[in-house]
Design a protein around this motif. Structure first.
Motif, short mmCIF file in Angstrom:
data_model
loop_
_atom_site.label_atom_id
_atom_site.label_comp_id
_atom_site.label_asym_id
_atom_site.label_seq_id
_atom_site.Cartn_x
_atom_site.Cartn_y
_atom_site.Cartn_z
N GLU A 24 0.80 -1.22 0.00
CA GLU A 24 0.00 0.00 0.00
C GLU A 24 0.84 1.28 0.00
OE1 GLU A 24 -2.47 -0.11 3.41
OE2 GLU A 24 -0.84 0.05 4.87
N SER A 25 2.10 1.18 0.40
CA SER A 25 2.96 2.37 0.38
C SER A 25 3.20 2.86 -1.05
CB SER A 25 4.30 2.07 1.05
OG SER A 25 5.06 1.12 0.32
N MET A 26 2.94 2.00 -2.03
CA MET A 26 3.14 2.38 -3.44
C MET A 26 2.04 3.33 -3.93
SD MET A 26 5.91 1.06 -4.77
CE MET A 26 5.67 0.80 -6.53
N LEU A 27 1.00 3.51 -3.13
CA LEU A 27 -0.05 4.47 -3.50
C LEU A 27 0.40 5.91 -3.24
CD1 LEU A 27 -3.22 2.63 -2.13
CD2 LEU A 27 -2.47 2.81 -4.50
N ARG A 28 1.44 6.06 -2.42
CA ARG A 28 1.96 7.39 -2.11
C ARG A 28 2.65 7.98 -3.34
NH1 ARG A 28 5.55 5.98 1.40
NH2 ARG A 28 4.13 5.89 3.17
#
Length: 217
Positions: free
Chosen positions: A24-28
């Motif tokens: 989910e950190s790749m949504l940043r």
């Protein structure tokens, strides 16, 4: 997105694995979208250059192949790969990903050069760095070139500006996150508009590096 179909036999016997961080950190900062664009660019570039087999994997809590070696990468392949990424996994177990990539690239494959592109936001847990360095070393010994493509943020979100805190002899020590980074070959990408040119130039350089290695064998 345009997915090209290779119609001629591969001129080079390279096996290339593209591993994309599905956490989910790749949504940043739109990192996930850029990662999928990188997939399209690399797939098309490989098809045009006819450099061999392409495999695609996702990783986060665990690693999963979403496009296996031996299957041609066509329009339907691209669509299925993109649909496999939701960027919802809670953790990025990068060391486990590298271990899985090593196993996939060496399984049932003899001869030919192997490349592994790791596409992530570059966050590496400090307590995994020693294990990552050992795995990178093992890859190199087995003729695998590993390149980390970091979809980087701007300002304080950039891994270049991040700081790590550790305790040494009971005292707090601040260090730059990028210091002692476990990947000897990494590339920072910040702008989606420059992504095609950056990846194109990088792919050319990495292939030239492999060609030099082959000439020494």
């Amino acid at each position: 997105k345009i997915w090209l179909k290779r119609t001629k036999p591969a001129k080079r016997n390279y096996r290339v694995l593209l591993c994309i961080d599905d956490s989910e950190s790749m949504l940043r900062n739109g990192a996930g979208e850029m990662a999928l664009q990188a997939l399209s660019i690399l797939a098309n570039g490989m098809s045009q250059l006819e450099i061999g087999e392409l495999g695609v994997a996702s990783f986060g809590e665990d690693m999963k192949m979403v496009h296996g070696f031996g299957n041609p990468f066509v329009a339907e392949s691209g669509g299925k790969c993109v649909a496999s990424f939701g960027f919802e996994q809670q953790r990025t177990r990068m060391a486990d990903c590298i271990q899985g990539a090593l196993e996939v690239l060496t399984a049932g494959s003899e001869g030919g050069r192997k490349l592994c592109f790791l596409v992530s936001d570059g966050r590496v847990e400090r307590d995994n760095r020693d294990r990552l360095r050992a795995l990178v070393r093992e890859m190199s010994e087995k003729g695998i070139l590993l390149v980390c493509l970091v979809i980087d943020g701007a300002g304080k979100d950039s891994i270049v500006n991040m700081r790590s805190v550790e305790f040494v002899d009971g005292k707090t020590k601040m260090t730059k996150f990028i210091d002692d980074y476990p990947f000897p070959f990494y590339l920072l990408v910040k702008d989606v508009e420059t992504l095609p040119d950056v990846l194109g130039d990088a792919l050319k350089q990495w292939l030239e590096m492999l060609a030099r290695l082959e000439s020494r064998d």
